[in-house]
Design a protein around this motif. Structure first.
Motif, PDB file in Angstrom:
ATOM      1  N   GLY A   1       1.163  -1.611  -0.136  1.00  9.46           N
ATOM      2  CA  GLY A   1      -0.016  -0.036  -0.071  1.00  9.46           C
ATOM      3  C   GLY A   1       0.781   1.142   0.057  1.00  9.46           C
TER       4      GLY A   1
ATOM      5  N   THR B   1      -3.586  -3.086   1.568  1.00 11.53           N
ATOM      6  CA  THR B   1      -4.279  -4.207   0.772  1.00 11.53           C
ATOM      7  C   THR B   1      -3.784  -5.005   0.706  1.00 11.53           C
ATOM      8  OG1 THR B   1      -5.472  -5.032  -0.636  1.00 11.53           O
ATOM      9  CG2 THR B   1      -4.202  -3.774  -1.575  1.00 11.53           C
TER      10      THR B   1
ATOM     11  N   THR C   1      -9.461  -4.074   2.301  1.00 10.18           N
ATOM     12  CA  THR C   1      -8.320  -2.677   2.132  1.00 10.18           C
ATOM     13  C   THR C   1      -8.648  -2.181   3.104  1.00 10.18           C
ATOM     14  OG1 THR C   1     -10.422  -1.681   0.723  1.00 10.18           O
ATOM     15  CG2 THR C   1      -8.718  -2.408  -0.630  1.00 10.18           C
TER      16      THR C   1
ATOM     17  N   SER D   1      -6.765  -0.380  -5.544  1.00  9.10           N
ATOM     18  CA  SER D   1      -6.675  -1.179  -6.010  1.00  9.10           C
ATOM     19  C   SER D   1      -5.366  -2.257  -6.253  1.00  9.10           C
ATOM     20  CB  SER D   1      -7.328  -1.174  -8.086  1.00  9.10           C
ATOM     21  OG  SER D   1      -6.613  -0.282  -8.635  1.00  9.10           O
TER      22      SER D   1
ATOM     23  N   CYS E   1      -1.357  -3.743   7.778  1.00 10.08           N
ATOM     24  CA  CYS E   1      -2.816  -3.975   6.907  1.00 10.08           C
ATOM     25  C   CYS E   1      -3.677  -3.097   8.058  1.00 10.08           C
ATOM     26  CB  CYS E   1      -2.852  -4.681   5.895  1.00 10.08           C
ATOM     27  SG  CYS E   1      -2.522  -4.499   4.020  1.00 10.08           S
TER      28      CYS E   1
END
Length: 123
Positions: A34, A50, A57, A70, A101
């Motif tokens: 990320g 992610t 996410t 994405s 994350c």
């Protein structure tokens, strides 16, 4: 050894959009990738993350609803689409791999960093 290289960035007026790209090599299975950012005089902060294997996410509150992360596993890449940009989004943006994350925090001694790309938003 995981390495990441980011691209994109630039200058835009408030309300505009930019897209950042990050390509990774030496991927670990289902690792978190990320973006972080650091504004002058401020600490580096997590922006979005992610998992390369798919799933949830994560976003900093300050960018929710405006930024979208994405991935393209075939290209070993992640992207950050930044819309409705604000002057306070101005910062150096860093692609990162192997961080936590859910909390968007780096893991000391583990997190890998790109060289950074500048994003400047003018009012």
């Amino acid at each position: 050894q995981v390495e990441v290289v980011e691209s994109g960035g630039g200058s835009v007026q408030a309300g505009g959009s930019l897209r950042l790209s990050c390509a990774a090599s030496g991927l670990a299975i289902n690792m978190c990738m990320g973006w972080f950012r650091q504004a002058p005089g401020k600490e580096r902060e997590g922006v979005a993350g992610t998992y390369t294997g798919g799933g949830a996410t994560y976003y900093a509150d300050s960018v929710k609803g405006r930024f979208t992360i994405s991935r393209d596993n075939a290209k070993r890449s992640v992207y950050l689409q930044m819309n409705s940009l604000k002057p306070e989004d101005t910062a150096m943006y860093y692609c990162a791999a192997l961080f936590a994350c859910p909390t968007l925090h780096e893991v000391a001694g583990l997190t890998r960093w790109g060289q950074g790309t500048q994003v400047t938003v003018s009012s």
